[in-house]
Design a protein around this motif. Structure first.
Motif, PDB file in Angstrom:
ATOM      1  N   ILE A  59      49.380  23.336  32.562  1.00 13.63           N
ATOM      2  CA  ILE A  59      48.098  23.133  31.872  1.00 13.63           C
ATOM      3  C   ILE A  59      48.285  23.290  30.367  1.00 13.63           C
ATOM      4  O   ILE A  59      47.795  22.479  29.582  1.00 13.63           O
ATOM      5  N   ILE A  60      48.999  24.320  29.968  1.00 16.73           N
ATOM      6  CA  ILE A  60      49.213  24.578  28.539  1.00 16.73           C
ATOM      7  C   ILE A  60      49.961  23.424  27.882  1.00 16.73           C
ATOM      8  O   ILE A  60      49.628  23.009  26.770  1.00 16.73           O
ATOM      9  N   ASN A  61      50.957  22.890  28.576  1.00 21.43           N
ATOM     10  CA  ASN A  61      51.779  21.824  28.008  1.00 21.43           C
ATOM     11  C   ASN A  61      51.142  20.441  28.117  1.00 21.43           C
ATOM     12  O   ASN A  61      51.601  19.505  27.462  1.00 21.43           O
ATOM     13  N   ALA A  62      50.128  20.313  28.936  1.00 19.60           N
ATOM     14  CA  ALA A  62      49.464  19.014  29.084  1.00 19.60           C
ATOM     15  C   ALA A  62      48.641  18.721  27.834  1.00 19.60           C
ATOM     16  O   ALA A  62      48.043  19.628  27.252  1.00 19.60           O
ATOM     17  N   PRO A  63      48.611  17.464  27.441  1.00 21.05           N
ATOM     18  CA  PRO A  63      47.732  17.116  26.318  1.00 21.05           C
ATOM     19  C   PRO A  63      46.276  17.451  26.667  1.00 21.05           C
ATOM     20  O   PRO A  63      45.832  17.220  27.792  1.00 21.05           O
TER      21      PRO A  63
END
Length: 88
Positions: A59-63
């Motif tokens: 989630i954190i790394n998703a745009p």
């Protein structure tokens, strides 16, 4: 017959409560703070996010746009279904 159906119903309600508790406990370990973001962790929007992003890092790394679009797409489907139901 009715007694058996009632017993089955309450067994299913108990099973559902136990599954919710297990999910809540698992999320506290795997996704600390998740319950602060979603008030209903078993709600449809929450489950869509969990299915799409299986780790906090995902989630954190998703745009941000991807996460928001996923939520908006889901909500549009829900509201479209409600609108269709109301206008029918």
């Amino acid at each position: 017959m009715l007694r058996n159906l009632c017993r089955e119903y309450y067994d299913l309600v108990d099973d559902r409560a136990n599954i919710k508790k297990k999910l809540s406990n698992d999320l506290r370990v795997a996704f600390p703070g998740y319950e602060k973001v979603f008030s209903d962790i078993t709600g449809n929007t929450s489950l869509v996010i969990l299915k799409s992003y299986s780790t906090p890092e995902a989630i954190i790394n998703a745009p941000k746009e991807d996460v928001l679009n996923l939520i908006l797409l889901f909500l549009k489907r829900v509201f479209y279904g409600l609108e269709k139901l109301i206008t029918s």
